[in-house]
Design a protein around this motif. Structure first.
Motif, mmCIF file in Angstrom:
data_model
loop_
_atom_site.group_PDB
_atom_site.id
_atom_site.type_symbol
_atom_site.label_atom_id
_atom_site.label_comp_id
_atom_site.label_asym_id
_atom_site.label_seq_id
_atom_site.Cartn_x
_atom_site.Cartn_y
_atom_site.Cartn_z
ATOM 1 N N ILE A 83 -10.964 37.386 77.759
ATOM 2 C CA ILE A 83 -11.638 37.724 79.109
ATOM 3 C C ILE A 83 -13.062 37.862 78.968
ATOM 4 O O ILE A 83 -14.015 37.406 79.769
ATOM 5 C CB ILE A 83 -10.856 38.852 79.881
ATOM 6 C CG1 ILE A 83 -9.644 38.606 80.206
ATOM 7 C CG2 ILE A 83 -11.649 39.276 80.941
ATOM 8 C CD1 ILE A 83 -8.753 39.551 80.948
ATOM 9 N N LEU A 84 -13.697 38.821 78.044
ATOM 10 C CA LEU A 84 -15.070 38.955 77.856
ATOM 11 C C LEU A 84 -15.685 37.628 77.302
ATOM 12 O O LEU A 84 -16.790 37.375 77.932
ATOM 13 C CB LEU A 84 -15.266 40.033 76.838
ATOM 14 C CG LEU A 84 -14.695 41.444 77.544
ATOM 15 C CD1 LEU A 84 -15.154 42.682 76.286
ATOM 16 C CD2 LEU A 84 -15.745 41.734 78.372
ATOM 17 N N LEU A 85 -15.095 36.770 76.446
ATOM 18 C CA LEU A 85 -15.792 35.518 75.924
ATOM 19 C C LEU A 85 -15.941 34.805 77.388
ATOM 20 O O LEU A 85 -16.871 34.008 77.343
ATOM 21 C CB LEU A 85 -14.735 35.061 75.072
ATOM 22 C CG LEU A 85 -15.002 35.873 73.707
ATOM 23 C CD1 LEU A 85 -14.013 34.832 72.754
ATOM 24 C CD2 LEU A 85 -16.298 35.579 73.232
ATOM 25 N N VAL A 86 -14.897 34.807 78.137
ATOM 26 C CA VAL A 86 -14.997 33.872 79.752
ATOM 27 C C VAL A 86 -16.120 34.483 80.281
ATOM 28 O O VAL A 86 -17.043 33.584 80.936
ATOM 29 C CB VAL A 86 -13.733 33.684 80.378
ATOM 30 C CG1 VAL A 86 -13.774 32.915 81.567
ATOM 31 C CG2 VAL A 86 -12.677 33.065 79.354
ATOM 32 N N LEU A 87 -16.229 35.591 80.461
ATOM 33 C CA LEU A 87 -17.018 36.300 81.227
ATOM 34 C C LEU A 87 -18.587 35.932 80.613
ATOM 35 O O LEU A 87 -19.612 35.769 81.644
ATOM 36 C CB LEU A 87 -17.009 37.828 81.406
ATOM 37 C CG LEU A 87 -15.857 38.307 82.370
ATOM 38 C CD1 LEU A 87 -15.593 39.830 82.394
ATOM 39 C CD2 LEU A 87 -16.336 37.721 83.771
ATOM 40 N N ALA A 88 -18.753 35.963 79.359
ATOM 41 C CA ALA A 88 -20.134 35.674 78.702
ATOM 42 C C ALA A 88 -20.318 34.135 79.007
ATOM 43 O O ALA A 88 -21.451 33.861 79.221
ATOM 44 C CB ALA A 88 -19.910 35.960 77.287
ATOM 45 N N ALA A 89 -19.460 33.258 78.991
ATOM 46 C CA ALA A 89 -19.661 31.890 79.321
ATOM 47 C C ALA A 89 -20.171 31.749 80.690
ATOM 48 O O ALA A 89 -20.996 30.788 80.713
ATOM 49 C CB ALA A 89 -18.643 31.045 78.866
ATOM 50 N N VAL A 90 -19.620 32.468 81.642
ATOM 51 C CA VAL A 90 -20.127 32.370 82.873
ATOM 52 C C VAL A 90 -21.313 32.887 83.125
ATOM 53 O O VAL A 90 -22.372 32.229 83.940
ATOM 54 C CB VAL A 90 -18.988 33.242 84.051
ATOM 55 C CG1 VAL A 90 -19.502 33.280 85.252
ATOM 56 C CG2 VAL A 90 -17.628 32.292 83.796
ATOM 57 N N ALA A 91 -21.646 33.905 82.379
ATOM 58 C CA ALA A 91 -23.078 34.680 82.601
ATOM 59 C C ALA A 91 -24.124 33.621 82.104
ATOM 60 O O ALA A 91 -25.312 33.688 82.519
ATOM 61 C CB ALA A 91 -22.988 36.006 81.896
ATOM 62 N N ALA A 92 -23.517 32.863 80.666
ATOM 63 C CA ALA A 92 -24.715 32.155 80.121
ATOM 64 C C ALA A 92 -24.953 30.919 80.948
ATOM 65 O O ALA A 92 -25.689 30.082 80.597
ATOM 66 C CB ALA A 92 -24.163 31.861 78.618
ATOM 67 N N GLY A 93 -24.050 30.372 81.700
ATOM 68 C CA GLY A 93 -23.996 29.260 82.389
ATOM 69 C C GLY A 93 -23.342 28.203 82.168
ATOM 70 O O GLY A 93 -23.432 27.004 82.323
ATOM 71 N N ALA A 94 -22.531 28.448 80.956
ATOM 72 C CA ALA A 94 -21.704 27.375 80.361
ATOM 73 C C ALA A 94 -20.474 27.138 81.316
ATOM 74 O O ALA A 94 -20.291 25.703 81.181
ATOM 75 C CB ALA A 94 -21.134 27.856 79.056
ATOM 76 N N ILE A 95 -20.009 27.879 82.094
ATOM 77 C CA ILE A 95 -19.040 27.499 82.995
ATOM 78 C C ILE A 95 -19.458 27.994 84.575
ATOM 79 O O ILE A 95 -20.273 29.165 84.532
ATOM 80 C CB ILE A 95 -17.847 28.458 82.799
ATOM 81 C CG1 ILE A 95 -17.216 28.119 81.358
ATOM 82 C CG2 ILE A 95 -16.718 28.146 83.764
ATOM 83 C CD1 ILE A 95 -15.969 28.932 81.055
ATOM 84 N N SER A 96 -19.501 27.225 85.313
ATOM 85 C CA SER A 96 -19.961 27.213 86.553
ATOM 86 C C SER A 96 -18.996 27.000 87.698
ATOM 87 O O SER A 96 -18.101 26.009 87.572
ATOM 88 C CB SER A 96 -21.337 26.712 86.918
ATOM 89 O OG SER A 96 -20.940 25.439 86.968
ATOM 90 N N PHE A 97 -18.879 27.586 88.741
ATOM 91 C CA PHE A 97 -18.078 27.351 89.927
ATOM 92 C C PHE A 97 -18.733 26.824 91.124
ATOM 93 O O PHE A 97 -19.836 27.744 91.314
ATOM 94 C CB PHE A 97 -17.415 28.606 90.198
ATOM 95 C CG PHE A 97 -16.466 29.139 89.038
ATOM 96 C CD1 PHE A 97 -15.331 28.378 88.799
ATOM 97 C CD2 PHE A 97 -16.904 30.300 88.203
ATOM 98 C CE1 PHE A 97 -14.451 28.986 87.619
ATOM 99 C CE2 PHE A 97 -16.010 30.681 87.142
ATOM 100 C CZ PHE A 97 -14.893 30.008 86.914
ATOM 101 N N SER A 98 -18.517 26.030 92.013
ATOM 102 C CA SER A 98 -19.136 25.530 93.033
ATOM 103 C C SER A 98 -18.050 25.308 94.244
ATOM 104 O O SER A 98 -17.231 24.711 94.056
ATOM 105 C CB SER A 98 -19.894 24.520 92.907
ATOM 106 O OG SER A 98 -19.057 23.410 92.910
ATOM 107 N N LEU A 99 -18.344 26.223 95.350
ATOM 108 C CA LEU A 99 -17.408 26.320 96.437
ATOM 109 C C LEU A 99 -18.142 25.631 97.441
ATOM 110 O O LEU A 99 -19.384 25.838 97.814
ATOM 111 C CB LEU A 99 -16.903 27.492 96.826
ATOM 112 C CG LEU A 99 -16.265 28.283 95.720
ATOM 113 C CD1 LEU A 99 -15.809 29.707 96.216
ATOM 114 C CD2 LEU A 99 -14.849 27.590 95.513
ATOM 115 N N GLY A 100 -17.701 24.584 98.162
ATOM 116 C CA GLY A 100 -18.390 24.093 99.458
ATOM 117 C C GLY A 100 -17.444 23.825 100.622
ATOM 118 O O GLY A 100 -16.065 23.776 100.587
ATOM 119 N N ALA A 101 -17.994 23.843 101.844
ATOM 120 C CA ALA A 101 -17.371 23.613 102.923
ATOM 121 C C ALA A 101 -18.094 22.838 103.865
ATOM 122 O O ALA A 101 -19.419 23.079 103.841
ATOM 123 C CB ALA A 101 -16.711 25.075 103.524
#
Length: 110
Positions: A83-101
């Motif tokens: 879980i911490l590794l995934v959070l680090a990837a999100v914080a570094a920008g390696a994983i991003s989420f985009s929501l749109g409507a």
């Protein structure tokens, strides 16, 4: 600052995964007495039923559910490390989420 946070979280995640792995290896290499059989043999004669001496293993589904319900401390360390590794990837920008409507009326047919 964001990079520092992602590096610290990634290092902590790696340390947790390594600690969990080390616990699993240490448990496997531990020298100790073997646990006594759950069911002691009722009869020592050679005609004793073998099924009484060896318990049948639980089905795979039951073992998996038990592993999820009651994880060992090593499993919990590995889980939180991931879980911490995934959070680090999100914080570094390696994983991003985009929501749109979007809203608006649908085009009408002529």
């Amino acid at each position: 600052m964001r990079d520092w946070i992602s590096v610290i979280v990634a290092v902590l995640g790696v340390l947790l995964v390594l600690a969990g792995s080390a616990l699993i290896v240490m448990r496997a290499l531990a020298v100790g007495e073997r646990p006594a059989p759950a069911v002691p043999p009722a009869d020592e004669s050679p005609t004793a039923d073998v099924s009484v001496l060896t318990p049948t293993p639980a089905p795979v589904r039951t073992r998996l559910v038990d592993a999820v319900k009651n994880p060992s401390p090593a499993d919990r360390l590995i889980f939180w490390g991931i879980i911490l590794l995934v959070l680090a990837a999100v914080a570094a920008g390696a994983i991003s989420f985009s929501l749109g409507a979007s809203g608006g009326a649908a085009p009408s047919a002529p």
